[in-house]
Structures are given as structure tokens and as C-alpha cells.
Scaffold this active site. Structure first.
Site, PDB file in Angstrom:
ATOM      1  N   SER A 165       0.872  -1.183   0.000  1.00 32.76           N
ATOM      2  CA  SER A 165       0.000   0.000   0.000  1.00 32.76           C
ATOM      3  C   SER A 165       0.900   1.221   0.000  1.00 32.76           C
ATOM      4  O   SER A 165       2.071   1.144   0.404  1.00 32.76           O
ATOM      5  CB  SER A 165      -0.858   0.004   1.275  1.00 32.76           C
ATOM      6  OG  SER A 165      -1.502   1.249   1.435  1.00 32.76           O
ATOM      7  N   TYR A 206      -2.410  -1.451  10.354  1.00 28.48           N
ATOM      8  CA  TYR A 206      -2.330  -1.566   8.895  1.00 28.48           C
ATOM      9  C   TYR A 206      -0.998  -1.010   8.392  1.00 28.48           C
ATOM     10  O   TYR A 206      -0.318  -1.624   7.576  1.00 28.48           O
ATOM     11  CB  TYR A 206      -3.511  -0.796   8.295  1.00 28.48           C
ATOM     12  CG  TYR A 206      -3.682  -0.934   6.806  1.00 28.48           C
ATOM     13  CD1 TYR A 206      -4.399  -2.002   6.257  1.00 28.48           C
ATOM     14  CD2 TYR A 206      -3.151   0.013   5.936  1.00 28.48           C
ATOM     15  CE1 TYR A 206      -4.579  -2.109   4.882  1.00 28.48           C
ATOM     16  CE2 TYR A 206      -3.328  -0.092   4.564  1.00 28.48           C
ATOM     17  CZ  TYR A 206      -4.047  -1.149   4.041  1.00 28.48           C
ATOM     18  OH  TYR A 206      -4.225  -1.256   2.674  1.00 28.48           O
TER      19      TYR A 206
HETATM   20  P1  NAD Z   1     -11.253  -6.357  -0.408  1.00 25.32           P
HETATM   21  O1  NAD Z   1     -11.877  -6.241   0.938  1.00 25.32           O
HETATM   22  O2  NAD Z   1     -12.116  -6.235  -1.615  1.00 25.32           O
HETATM   23  O3  NAD Z   1     -10.440  -7.715  -0.551  1.00 25.32           O
HETATM   24  C1  NAD Z   1      -9.809  -8.360   0.528  1.00 25.32           C
HETATM   25  C2  NAD Z   1      -9.704  -9.838   0.219  1.00 25.32           C
HETATM   26  O4  NAD Z   1      -9.011 -10.475   1.307  1.00 25.32           O
HETATM   27  C3  NAD Z   1     -11.086 -10.522   0.128  1.00 25.32           C
HETATM   28  O5  NAD Z   1     -11.064 -11.502  -0.893  1.00 25.32           O
HETATM   29  C4  NAD Z   1     -11.216 -11.194   1.496  1.00 25.32           C
HETATM   30  O6  NAD Z   1     -12.081 -12.327   1.500  1.00 25.32           O
HETATM   31  C5  NAD Z   1      -9.770 -11.594   1.742  1.00 25.32           C
HETATM   32  N1  NAD Z   1      -9.482 -11.890   3.145  1.00 25.32           N
HETATM   33  C6  NAD Z   1      -9.622 -11.064   4.206  1.00 25.32           C
HETATM   34  N2  NAD Z   1      -9.290 -11.735   5.343  1.00 25.32           N
HETATM   35  C7  NAD Z   1      -8.922 -12.985   4.965  1.00 25.32           C
HETATM   36  C8  NAD Z   1      -8.474 -14.139   5.674  1.00 25.32           C
HETATM   37  N3  NAD Z   1      -8.351 -14.146   7.007  1.00 25.32           N
HETATM   38  N4  NAD Z   1      -8.210 -15.262   4.973  1.00 25.32           N
HETATM   39  C9  NAD Z   1      -8.363 -15.274   3.629  1.00 25.32           C
HETATM   40  N5  NAD Z   1      -8.763 -14.218   2.904  1.00 25.32           N
HETATM   41  C10 NAD Z   1      -9.037 -13.085   3.569  1.00 25.32           C
HETATM   42  O7  NAD Z   1     -10.119  -5.215  -0.417  1.00 25.32           O
HETATM   43  P2  NAD Z   1      -9.050  -4.763  -1.513  1.00 25.32           P
HETATM   44  O8  NAD Z   1      -9.060  -3.298  -1.534  1.00 25.32           O
HETATM   45  O9  NAD Z   1      -9.222  -5.513  -2.781  1.00 25.32           O
HETATM   46  O10 NAD Z   1      -7.685  -5.201  -0.789  1.00 25.32           O
HETATM   47  C11 NAD Z   1      -6.731  -6.052  -1.387  1.00 25.32           C
HETATM   48  C12 NAD Z   1      -5.338  -5.641  -0.907  1.00 25.32           C
HETATM   49  O11 NAD Z   1      -5.026  -4.346  -1.414  1.00 25.32           O
HETATM   50  C13 NAD Z   1      -5.202  -5.548   0.618  1.00 25.32           C
HETATM   51  O12 NAD Z   1      -3.972  -6.069   1.026  1.00 25.32           O
HETATM   52  C14 NAD Z   1      -5.248  -4.043   0.871  1.00 25.32           C
HETATM   53  O13 NAD Z   1      -4.583  -3.702   2.052  1.00 25.32           O
HETATM   54  C15 NAD Z   1      -4.526  -3.550  -0.365  1.00 25.32           C
HETATM   55  N6  NAD Z   1      -4.767  -2.143  -0.659  1.00 25.32           N
HETATM   56  C16 NAD Z   1      -6.032  -1.696  -0.926  1.00 25.32           C
HETATM   57  C17 NAD Z   1      -6.225  -0.350  -1.202  1.00 25.32           C
HETATM   58  C18 NAD Z   1      -7.577   0.213  -1.520  1.00 25.32           C
HETATM   59  O14 NAD Z   1      -7.705   1.464  -1.578  1.00 25.32           O
HETATM   60  N7  NAD Z   1      -8.591  -0.593  -1.768  1.00 25.32           N
HETATM   61  C19 NAD Z   1      -5.123   0.523  -1.196  1.00 25.32           C
HETATM   62  C20 NAD Z   1      -3.867   0.029  -0.916  1.00 25.32           C
HETATM   63  C21 NAD Z   1      -3.688  -1.310  -0.652  1.00 25.32           C
END
Ligand code: NAD
Length: 265
Positions: free
Chosen positions: A147, A160
């Protein structure tokens, strides 16, 4: 249209690929020809819909391994099962993540533990399982979805941000330890992408600050993204697919920002 199928036959495992960024990364890798191991929480209907779509649109093998990344034994068993079904993991994308927002004094210890387990420790545990096979093949790709919060701080996100800074450090160690084995490891550092994790934050902030969700979105983007635009999850998928190609074999240990200019501040 010419579609690049240069990853045909490679086996890719993407944690947290039932939604959001992970799903977009899985889709781009399927487009490029990879067989796909899905993971993350989802209903069987959701898993069937994704699997059927990838199989029919991209003619790749798809299977779901719904293990919980908080549990080390489940990770080891799940990735072993992947190996039995597909063979060696060639591409690992450590994507799953969770969030909780609060000042440190009020931050529940169980939330701290969960965020460190999913966002950081699972990256170590999954990598540990797949690296020996990658060394044996003298080829591998590990991509960690960190991130912008792996590079900069913000208030109220202690667990986080600690986890994501940890992922950036772990990325460098994996890259260095395996630099002569045809394995690259890189961290992608997105800014705001409109997925469930962010929609929850927008909803909570709208309620606590008594503002419309449109106002909250305007403020978030105005404060952090010089472009004032969200990043699309497909942009992250495309970068991940690029990192898996032979053209990217010299990119390792890198932290690649895709954040609308956030980290340039
Ligand atoms: P999201 O909530 O859509 O996806 C998260 C995924 O992780 C889901 O498939 C969920 O089922 C899975 N998950 C959560 N806990 C779990 C567990 N204990 N076991 C197995 N699977 C688990 O969110 P996203 O935005 O797609 O996030 C994906 C990655 O991107 C994350 O690491 C997040 O920190 C990172 N990220 C997101 C953003 C943003 O703005 N959306 C920005 C920077 C980084």
C-alpha cells in the site's frame, strides 16, 4: 485483438482473490494464460461465478482454496492441496488484507493481531511454502500488494501501516535471498482503490463526521491523490501481470507506487 498469452501454463495463486484488487489481479493473470488458485471469503455461488467466467473466457484451469490466512496450519494445508491439483506455484500474489481504523488508545488488541496475521504474517507463511519449488524450477514471481501506507503514515491506522511497512521490508529480503534463482519479489503500493475495504471507510467516516459519502470521497481524493481520481483495480492487475513477464526479470526488491501521486507529496 492480439492477446498476450505469454504466461500460459504457469500456476498462479492469489490470496484474497474473491473480490477487489485480488480478483482483478487474478483476472489479468488468467488473461495472460495462467491457471488460477483463488482464495478469500466468498459464497459458493460467487466462487462458481468467478471460476466459470475465467474458465470459459480465458480457457484456464481455476480452483478455489478457501483457507483462512490467520491460521498457519490452514495456509500450509491449502497450498499443499493447490500443489496436488496444479503442481508447483509459479506465481504467488500476496494480496489479502483487512483494515481497522482507530487511535492507538482505543485500538482493540484482537484487531491488531488480525491485521498483523493477515496483512503481514501470511505473506511470510505463504512465501515460505512456495519458495523451495520456485528455487527448484529456477523461476518464480512473488508480488506483494502492500500500500502507499507501506511508505507513508496516516493517523488511526497503526496496525495496517505497521503491517504494510513490514511487507515492504519483507519484499526486499525475499528479493535478495532469491536474486540468483530466477525469482523476483516486488511490492505494489496502491493509493485509494474503490473496493470493499475503502467503501467501509467511506461509510464509517460519512456517519461519524455527518457528511455525505460524496463529500467524504471528495475530501479523501483531494487530500491524498493529486490526480483526484481513484486507482482502478484493473490498473493494479495489469502491473502485476507485467511483473510476471520476462521483460520484468530485472525488477526485484522494488516498491512500485500506483497512487495518483500520493507518495510524491
Ligand atoms: P477487499 O476487501 O475487496 O479484498 C480483501 C480480500 O481479502 C477478500 O477476498 C477477502 O475475503 C480476503 N481476506 C480477508 N481476510 C482474509 C483471511 N483471514 N483469509 C483469507 N482471505 C481473507 O479489499 P481490496 O481493496 O481488494 O484489498 C486487497 C489488498 O489491497 C489488501 O492487502 C489491501 O490492504 C490492499 N490495498 C487496498 C487499497 C484500496 O484502496 N482498496 C489501497 C492500498 C492497498
Amino acid at each position: 485483438m492480439n492477446v498476450d498469452r505469454s504466461l500460459t501454463g504457469k500456476n498462479a495463486f492469489i490470496t484474497g482473490s474473491t473480490s477487489g484488487i485480488g480478483l482483478a489481479v487474478a483476472e489479468q493473470l488468467a488473461v495472460a494464460g495462467c491457471n488460477i488458485g483463488l482464495n478469500g471469503f466468498a459464497t459458493s455461488e460467487q466462487v462458481q461465478e468467478i471460476s466459470y467466467r475465467f474458465q470459459s473466457d480465458y480457457e484456464v484451469e481455476v480452483a478455489y482454496f478457501g483457507f483462512d490466512l490467520r491460521e498457519v496450519d490452514e495456509i500450509n494445508e491449502g497450498l499443499t492441496n493447490f500443489g496436488k491439483e496444479f503442481g508447483q506455484v509459479n506465481i504467488l500474489v500476496n494480496n489479502a488484507g483487512v483494515q481497522f481504523v482507530s487511535r492507538i488508545e482505543d485500538f482493540p488488541t484482537e484487531k491488531w493481531n488480525e491485521i498483523i496475521a493477515v496483512n503481514l504474517s501470511a505473506v511470510f507463511h505463504c512465501s515460505k511454502v512456495v519458495i523451495p519449488g520456485m528455487i527448484a524450477n529456477q523461476w518464480g514471481r512473488i508480488i506483494n500488494i502492500a500500500s502507499v501506507h507501506g511508505l507513508v503514515g496516516s493517523v488511526d491506522k497503526s496496525a495496517y501501516i505497521a503491517a504494510k511497512h513490514g511487507v515492504v521490508g519483507l519484499t526486499k529480503v525475499i528479493a535478495l535471498e532469491n536474486a540468483k534463482s530466477g525469482i523476483t519479489c516486488n511490492a505494489i503500493c496502491p493509493g485509494y482503490v474503490e473496493t470493499e475495504i475503502i467503501r467501509n471507510q467511506i461509510r464509517d467516516r460519512s456517519a461519524s463526521e455527518n457528511k455525505s459519502t460524496d463529500q467524504v470521497v471528495y475530501e479523501m481524493l483531494h487530500d491524498k491523490h493529486p490526480t483526484e481520481q481513484f486507482i482502478e483495480s484493473s490498473e493494479i492487475g495489469a502491473l502485476a501481470a507485467y511483473l510476471c513477464g520476462d521483460q520484468a526479470s530485472g525488477i526485484t526488491g522494488a516498491t512500485l507506487s500506483i497512487d495518483g501521486g500520493w507518495s510524491a507529496h
